[in-house]
Design a protein around this motif. Sequence first.
Motif, PDB file in Angstrom:
ATOM      1  N   ASP A 173       0.825  -1.209   0.000  1.00 51.65           N
ATOM      2  CA  ASP A 173       0.000   0.000   0.000  1.00 51.65           C
ATOM      3  C   ASP A 173       0.859   1.259   0.000  1.00 51.65           C
ATOM      4  N   LYS A 174       2.058   1.136  -0.559  1.00 47.07           N
ATOM      5  CA  LYS A 174       2.998   2.250  -0.608  1.00 47.07           C
ATOM      6  C   LYS A 174       3.401   2.517  -2.064  1.00 47.07           C
ATOM      7  N   PRO A 175       4.074   3.646  -2.323  1.00 48.36           N
ATOM      8  CA  PRO A 175       4.518   3.939  -3.693  1.00 48.36           C
ATOM      9  C   PRO A 175       5.464   2.856  -4.229  1.00 48.36           C
ATOM     10  N   LEU A 176       5.176   2.386  -5.411  1.00 47.46           N
ATOM     11  CA  LEU A 176       5.980   1.373  -6.085  1.00 47.46           C
ATOM     12  C   LEU A 176       5.610   1.408  -7.562  1.00 47.46           C
ATOM     13  N   LEU A 177       6.606   1.415  -8.443  1.00 47.09           N
ATOM     14  CA  LEU A 177       6.359   1.441  -9.881  1.00 47.09           C
ATOM     15  C   LEU A 177       6.877   0.158 -10.512  1.00 47.09           C
ATOM     16  N   ALA A 178       6.117  -0.378 -11.474  1.00 45.75           N
ATOM     17  CA  ALA A 178       6.532  -1.582 -12.197  1.00 45.75           C
ATOM     18  C   ALA A 178       6.448  -1.297 -13.688  1.00 45.75           C
ATOM     19  N   LEU A 179       7.490  -1.636 -14.420  1.00 39.98           N
ATOM     20  CA  LEU A 179       7.595  -1.291 -15.837  1.00 39.98           C
ATOM     21  C   LEU A 179       7.104  -2.434 -16.715  1.00 39.98           C
ATOM     22  N   GLY A 180       5.872  -2.305 -17.197  1.00 41.72           N
ATOM     23  CA  GLY A 180       5.346  -3.276 -18.145  1.00 41.72           C
ATOM     24  C   GLY A 180       4.129  -4.025 -17.646  1.00 41.72           C
ATOM     25  N   ASP A 181       3.226  -4.349 -18.584  1.00 44.41           N
ATOM     26  CA  ASP A 181       1.975  -5.016 -18.243  1.00 44.41           C
ATOM     27  C   ASP A 181       2.165  -6.448 -17.755  1.00 44.41           C
ATOM     28  N   GLN A 182       3.357  -7.005 -17.909  1.00 44.70           N
ATOM     29  CA  GLN A 182       3.593  -8.362 -17.415  1.00 44.70           C
ATOM     30  C   GLN A 182       3.440  -8.448 -15.902  1.00 44.70           C
ATOM     31  N   PHE A 183       3.502  -7.307 -15.209  1.00 42.32           N
ATOM     32  CA  PHE A 183       3.311  -7.290 -13.761  1.00 42.32           C
ATOM     33  C   PHE A 183       1.836  -7.317 -13.380  1.00 42.32           C
ATOM     34  N   GLY A 184       0.924  -7.278 -14.372  1.00 45.97           N
ATOM     35  CA  GLY A 184      -0.499  -7.219 -14.091  1.00 45.97           C
ATOM     36  C   GLY A 184      -0.924  -5.796 -13.821  1.00 45.97           C
ATOM     37  N   THR A 185      -2.012  -5.639 -13.080  1.00 50.21           N
ATOM     38  CA  THR A 185      -2.445  -4.300 -12.685  1.00 50.21           C
ATOM     39  C   THR A 185      -1.780  -3.926 -11.368  1.00 50.21           C
ATOM     40  N   GLY A 186      -1.868  -2.652 -11.024  1.00 50.86           N
ATOM     41  CA  GLY A 186      -1.335  -2.231  -9.739  1.00 50.86           C
ATOM     42  C   GLY A 186      -2.000  -2.958  -8.591  1.00 50.86           C
TER      43      GLY A 186
END
Length: 581
Positions: free
Chosen positions: A289-302
Amino acid sequence: MAHLKSPARRIIAATTSAVVALGLVSCSTSTDQEGATGAAEVTADGASTSEVVDNSPYREARAENVARVVSEDFPDSPTVISDTGYSGVKTSELFFDDSDIVVVSGAGIAEELRAASIGVVAHAPVLHAPGGNDAEVTAEIERLGASTVLLVGSALPDLAENDVITKIIHDNGTEEGLAQLTALQFETKEVETVADVVRETSTLTPDEQTLLVPSWGGVKASSTDEKLDAFPLQSKRDGEMSPIVLASPESGISAVATARAYGAEVRFMDYPDPRFNQDQMKMVAGLADKPLLALGDQFGTGEQLAAKIKRGEEVTTELPGGGGLVFPGRRMVALYGHPSGPALGAMGEQPAAEAVVRATDLANQYQQFEDQPVIPAFEVIATVASASPGDDGNYSNEFPVEDLVEYVDAITDAGGYAVLDLQPGRASFLEQAKLYEELLKRPNVGLALDPEWKIGPDELPMTRVGSSDASEINEVSQWLADLVAENKLPQKAFVLHQFQMQMLGNRDQINTDHLELAFVLHADGHGSPGDKYATWNMLREGLSPDFFMAWKNFYDEDFPTFTPQQTYEEVDPRPWFVSYQ
């Protein structure tokens, strides 16, 4: 000079960090928390005299992650940055309000890596324009207000100088050209394989001038001797106030480079699910529930990424071979059958202990062709389709748990995995699955559905190959996912058998969103190699990428039976689960 992100901060209070990190309790004596021991005694005035001790393997990583100071300009919860076409535009939009300079690469990994190497050192956004997205990339250059654009390779051939873009520099691909552009000496680092390009890009740092070059060939050098204009370098952005950024092999090179150019810390995951192993969980512990960024749709949705983090922290039990995911992280080689004897498959040809030795020997034969652990498994037939209706009239014999437990115990005690197989006749898969809830509550026991033996209310077994609709499959997967979640179990294998398309009606409507389950499609085709490959390829057409493929080798019905080497080196893609019948 480019405008910097706002210095406003989201400061995580030290007291809050301590509570999260140490698992403090004040009003509870419960000791059943995952990974915690001890109890709190409460005095008459309500004060706690002791603390629950957090024994989680992620305690220290969690404390460090949640104490990070992040600018309020970034999303306040896990966010996935889509990168369709690998342009890097969305990442540029998130990190840079504007920029005096930008680097754009054309088609080819070598061009992208060279652009990334320059962009990180220059603190410049990096974009990718291989052709087909020129308008999108040009629009981002205009949004950034870039006055100087460096083009690497054949990028943006129609880009022209205008009132905003006052200088366009065409890189010539040479070592001398790089020195003329930056007035810096770069050290060349060779990238061995395509699988390594994102990992290596994530290690680029502005303070070390590293030029990434593919081992299979670099940028084609221009023949011109014209000296290049200097490419201006920007000041460092306040990257220390950015969220942690996740990348995986599927992430875009330009997106990763842009995050690194800003100064963000990029943590590379071998697989885009933090539950893959403890090292990856430590990268994100405490950040559900904290700020985190993931590059690319392979990670699914936030939201899905947040759920995986939360679940990974709650469930620390690891599967054989390590990690909390069924696949990847290991492969399995299984004997298929029933404890009653050899008539129903190879597993029952010998007592449980001897079957474990046989399965282990098979797994070892496969291990020499695979880097990941290959573990032994049993696919235990729990319900057997019958020619007679039986007392319940469903044409399926449901065997009691006590008939199966010896084989389940034997393989799981040996560090292997068990899958319970259902042949329901006229019964429903769900009602039969519920009969084995006791076994399915074990961490190393999965479930397989065999639609071949699913018949209608007026049909008899063996009169046709049976079938099941996606709606029934979804009922079972929902029940099983709930069982896994409620009992805080590691991810569980959910196997669907198929060798004809009609066996799984509306297959494209099967819901594979359950993060508690690893969806496996088991190709049951037998016969000659040509027949088996034809079935394999047919089943893969239109199949959701969420499925892991499984293969069956038949001792009697295949001619010949594939060897371990053939199964792993000739079947494409390499099957995650191989069973023998």
